[in-house]
Design an enzyme around this catalytic site. Structure first.
Site, PDB file in Angstrom:
ATOM      1  N   LYS A 150       0.849  -1.185   0.000  1.00 17.78           N
ATOM      2  CA  LYS A 150       0.000   0.000   0.000  1.00 17.78           C
ATOM      3  C   LYS A 150       0.890   1.244   0.000  1.00 17.78           C
ATOM      4  O   LYS A 150       1.804   1.369   0.823  1.00 17.78           O
ATOM      5  CB  LYS A 150      -0.902   0.005   1.241  1.00 17.78           C
ATOM      6  CG  LYS A 150      -1.972  -1.084   1.231  1.00 17.78           C
ATOM      7  CD  LYS A 150      -3.044  -0.821   0.189  1.00 17.78           C
ATOM      8  CE  LYS A 150      -4.214  -1.784   0.317  1.00 17.78           C
ATOM      9  NZ  LYS A 150      -5.296  -1.476  -0.644  1.00 17.78           N
ATOM     10  N   LYS A 246     -13.941  -7.262  -7.392  1.00 18.75           N
ATOM     11  CA  LYS A 246     -14.254  -7.484  -5.979  1.00 18.75           C
ATOM     12  C   LYS A 246     -15.762  -7.655  -5.849  1.00 18.75           C
ATOM     13  O   LYS A 246     -16.532  -6.858  -6.400  1.00 18.75           O
ATOM     14  CB  LYS A 246     -13.798  -6.308  -5.113  1.00 18.75           C
ATOM     15  CG  LYS A 246     -12.292  -6.099  -5.058  1.00 18.75           C
ATOM     16  CD  LYS A 246     -11.955  -4.882  -4.199  1.00 18.75           C
ATOM     17  CE  LYS A 246     -10.462  -4.665  -4.100  1.00 18.75           C
ATOM     18  NZ  LYS A 246     -10.139  -3.421  -3.344  1.00 18.75           N
TER      19      LYS A 246
END
Length: 327
Positions: A150, A246
């Site tokens: 990230k 997703k």
């Protein structure tokens, strides 16, 4: 046989704070829908996401508003028309898949016309932190095959250098969560390529996708926040070579399967991802692994504890769900 719908909110503590470019969290807040017909109960889990103006309470209310239709026998196809893409539809759609599989005595992958799912390697995520701390985290995970980092913008090159120094043998992918600008994109990607980064997820805000039109970069880009359903693919063509599927964005496995098939037909590469949730949220997504170039279903590994029983992980190798658990 009539159905009965149950909805509940659950909170699952994380093993440590999880940070991305938009902020940090210490708990996973999930919504679980259960649809029972008497002897059988199907379950689905969703993770409401504030980025899409979702809350646990709002998601529960959206599911409750569909109670009459669900208990009246709505099909998964009908659900696509009745509810918009998002967490509420995901919980219900996955619960219906699970219920149908239990009623039929056959696993979901058979009902969906898929090949039998196999164990697969999932990316393991390193939370956004200082370069030194991310380097230390990478050292602890250096034996794993695929790390997802990230990032946020300022200092990202130093972060990647620290991780690469600590995990020289790991494959690296990066997720900016809309945290970059176009100048950052042009600065970082050549340097990231030199460090062996394979792909970058959603570098720019979804509203800035037009800046990517017709451009090729040193590293492939993957649309995440920009890609929800099949309707997005035409717009994304020529901007991203890859899309991240997703279930909480597609609104369930039904649309996710259709999105995966259409994306492949249009020439997109595919990543299968998830929000941070339990094994119940990962299990339906695991059936998409056969379409995927990258699998990112490590949510349970980020929790202080998972459901028991849940999915089985051997390091970064995730086994497909057992039918008694889901599907």
């Amino acid at each position: 046989m009539s159905r009965r719908l149950t909805v509940r909110l659950e909170t699952w503590p994380l093993a440590s704070a999880f940070r991305i470019s938009r902020g940090a969290k210490t708990e996973a807040h999930v919504v679980v829908a259960e649809i029972a017909d008497g002897p059988h109960t199907g379950r689905g889990e969703a993770v409401p996401y504030p980025r899409y103006d979702e809350t646990p309470e709002g998601t529960r209310a959206e599911i409750e508003a569909a109670r009459e239709a669900v208990e009246g026998g709505i099909t998964r196809e009908g659900l696509l028309e009745a509810l918009p893409p998002g967490a509420a539809r995901n919980a219900l759609d996955c619960a219906l898949w699970d219920l149908e599989a239990k009623q039929a005595g056959r696993p979901v992958w058979v009902l969906a016309g898929l090949e039998a799912p196999q164990p697969c390697v999932t990316a393991v995520t390193l939370s956004l932190d200082t370069p030194a701390n991310m380097g230390e985290a990478a050292a602890r995970h250096a034996a794993l095959p695929l790390l997802k980092l990230k990032v946020t913008g300022e200092g990202d090159l130093e972060r990647i250098r620290a991780v690469r120094a600590s995990a020289p043998g790991a494959r690296l992918i990066v997720d900016a969560n809309e945290g970059w600008t176009v100048p950052m994109l042009e600065e970082f990607l050549p340097a990231f390529a030199d460090l062996g980064v394979e792909m970058v997820e959603q570098p720019l805000p979804a509203t800035d996708d037009a800046a990517l039109e017709g451009r090729r970069f040193a590293i492939p880009l993957c649309a995440d926040e920009s890609c929800h359903t099949r309707e997005d693919l035409t717009r994304l063509a020529g901007r991203y070579p890859m899309v991240n599927i997703k279930l909480d964005k597609t609104g369930g496995l039904t649309e996710a399967l259709a999105l995966a098939r259409e994306a492949r037909a249009m020439g997109f590469d595919i990543m299968v991802g998830s929000m941070v949730g339990t094994s119940l949220g990962m299990a339906p997504a695991a059936l998409l692994a056969g379409f995927a170039d990258y699998v990112d279903l490590d949510g349970p590994l980020l929790l202080a504890r998972d459901r028991s029983p849940g999915l089985s992980y051997d390091g970064a190798v995730m086994a497909p769900p057992e039918p008694d658990f889901w599907g």
